[in-house]
Design an enzyme around this catalytic site. Structure first.
Site, short mmCIF file in Angstrom:
data_model
loop_
_atom_site.label_atom_id
_atom_site.label_comp_id
_atom_site.label_asym_id
_atom_site.label_seq_id
_atom_site.Cartn_x
_atom_site.Cartn_y
_atom_site.Cartn_z
N CYS A 279 0.86 -1.18 0.00
CA CYS A 279 0.00 0.00 0.00
C CYS A 279 0.90 1.23 0.00
CB CYS A 279 -0.93 -0.01 1.21
SG CYS A 279 -2.35 1.12 1.04
N CYS B 16 -0.21 4.17 1.88
CA CYS B 16 -0.65 5.11 2.91
C CYS B 16 0.43 5.46 3.92
CB CYS B 16 -1.91 4.61 3.60
SG CYS B 16 -1.72 3.02 4.44
N CYS C 200 -4.15 6.04 0.24
CA CYS C 200 -3.61 4.80 -0.31
C CYS C 200 -3.33 4.88 -1.81
CB CYS C 200 -4.59 3.65 -0.04
SG CYS C 200 -4.92 3.41 1.71
N LYS D 270 -12.30 -5.00 2.69
CA LYS D 270 -11.72 -4.12 3.70
C LYS D 270 -12.68 -2.98 3.96
CE LYS D 270 -7.52 -1.44 4.69
NZ LYS D 270 -6.21 -1.01 4.17
N ARG E 233 -3.29 3.14 12.85
CA ARG E 233 -2.87 4.40 12.22
C ARG E 233 -1.88 5.15 13.11
NH1 ARG E 233 -8.79 5.93 9.54
NH2 ARG E 233 -8.71 4.24 8.00
N ARG F 140 -11.28 7.52 4.07
CA ARG F 140 -11.07 6.51 3.04
C ARG F 140 -12.37 5.84 2.62
NH1 ARG F 140 -5.83 4.43 6.40
NH2 ARG F 140 -4.39 6.00 5.61
N GLU G 248 -16.73 -7.50 -4.36
CA GLU G 248 -15.30 -7.25 -4.21
C GLU G 248 -14.51 -8.56 -4.31
OE1 GLU G 248 -13.56 -4.61 -4.12
OE2 GLU G 248 -14.86 -2.95 -3.51
N LYS H 18 -11.33 -7.77 6.57
CA LYS H 18 -10.74 -6.87 7.56
C LYS H 18 -11.73 -5.76 7.88
CE LYS H 18 -6.78 -3.80 8.33
NZ LYS H 18 -5.59 -3.15 7.74
N SER I 82 -6.16 -3.82 15.00
CA SER I 82 -5.50 -3.17 16.14
C SER I 82 -6.45 -2.85 17.29
CB SER I 82 -4.80 -1.90 15.67
OG SER I 82 -5.72 -1.01 15.03
N TYR J 203 -2.15 -9.62 16.32
CA TYR J 203 -1.07 -9.14 17.18
C TYR J 203 -0.94 -10.01 18.43
CZ TYR J 203 -1.78 -5.16 14.10
OH TYR J 203 -1.93 -4.38 12.98
#
Length: 332
Positions: free
Chosen positions: A120, A122, A130, A201, A211, A223, A239, A254, A280, A319
């Site tokens: 990407c 971004c 992006c 997404k 971010r 976005r 998509e 996501k 996140s 994570y």
């Protein structure tokens, strides 16, 4: 036949029986661990909104990679924090960019580890979007130009493959990005490098801590013109179908936690592997609640990840991966 002849509790009577008939089994093999790499030396900085997640300079990255391998995790997803940002995100496709350097280093330290490169712009653009931003002549409004962004994304993907990335994971949500990257990889001699597409997404509020971590918040607007409306599910099929037709090898949903219905829909509809991104804020909310003593972190994490797999995820980007992998094998 009905109660008392049918007693569903019979198969729950002992831990061994429950294990014997368990329908969904979570494994460290399911996990992909995201890592943030940055320029400089002796940098291991904890991200304030993501306790336990760090920015690593390359000289300290090897220890983290060794730890990932020791935990039994087989794949990492690399994100880069560049020294230089500009309107075209040139650091993203620099052969000596931070992600490219990290890919080469990781493949040297752990050749068996599957290295996935987030593709990407971004993190690399000074405006945080992006793709390339153009100003509309008639209205004066700034907008992300889809088609002119594709060439830069192709250059980024090819540079990552040249550095040794095992998988390209484009996350930009430009129309036609999978086809453009597939053609670019093939033309550059990387026909064997698969694409894990961020197919579905959503324009989600769950990305806030990321971010902060990636220094990628948009400097204007949002976005929503290229990421999906959280209210839509039929659009997710469009998509995914577009990406499949364009040559995607794997599909991603996501975020994961609020979109398990979408994970199941893709799993039932298509034959490609489906990845779920445990993003996140999903991570940080658990960490914050655990830090306050409100929840059992280990139990909540493993239940949540099992739920994502039960919903249909073949792969889980999380994570929590290092902790979860150790908990699954009985450590700690």
């Amino acid at each position: 036949m009905s109660f008392p002849t049918v007693r569903n509790r019979r198969l729950r009577r002992t831990a061994a029986l429950r294990s014997l008939v368990r329908e969904t089994v979570l494994s460290a093999d399911d996990f992909i661990y995201p890592i943030f790499v940055t320029h400089g030396e002796q940098i291991k900085e904890e991200i304030p909104s993501m306790p336990g997640v760090y920015h690593f300079s390359l000289d300290l990255l090897e220890e983290e990679i060794r730890d990932v391998v020791a935990a039994g995790i087989q794949s990492v997803l690399l994100f880069g924090i560049p020294e230089h940002k500009d309107a075209f995100g040139t650091s993203a496709y620099d052969a000596n960019g931070i992600v490219q350097q990290a890919i080469r280093a990781v493949k040297k330290w752990a050749p068996e580890l599957v290295v996935i490169a987030d593709t990407c712009l971004c993190q690399f653009t000074d405006h945080g979007h992006c793709g390339i931003v153009h100003v509309h002549e008639a209205t004066g409004a700034a907008e992300v130009d889809n088609d002119s962004s594709l060439d830069l994304l192709v250059q980024t993907a090819v540079s990552q493959a040249e550095a040794g990335a095992d998988v390209i994971a484009p996350s930009n949500m430009m129309d036609g990005f999978v086809l453009a990257i597939r053609d670019g990889l093939d033309d550059a001699g990387f026909g064997d490098v698969p694409i894990l597409s961020y197919s579905v997404k959503y324009a989600s509020s769950y990305y806030g801590p990321f971010r902060d971590a990636a220094h990628s918040a948009p400097q204007f607007g949002d976005r929503k013109t290229y990421q999906m409306d959280p209210a839509n599910v039929r659009e997710a099929l469009r998509e995914a179908e577009s990406d499949i037709a364009e040559g995607a090898d794997m599909l991603m949903v996501k975020p994961a936690l609020a979109y398990m219905d979408v994970i199941r829909l893709l799993k039932d509809r298509y034959n490609l592997p489906v990845a779920a991104y445990n993003v996140s804020a999903e991570y940080s909310m658990v960490k914050a609640a655990a830090a306050n003593g409100w929840i059992d972190e280990r139990a909540i994490v493993l239940e949540t990840l099992t739920g994502m797999k039960r919903a249909g995820a073949d792969l889980i980007i999380t994570y929590h991966a290092k902790d979860a992998a150790r908990w699954l094998r009985g450590d700690g």
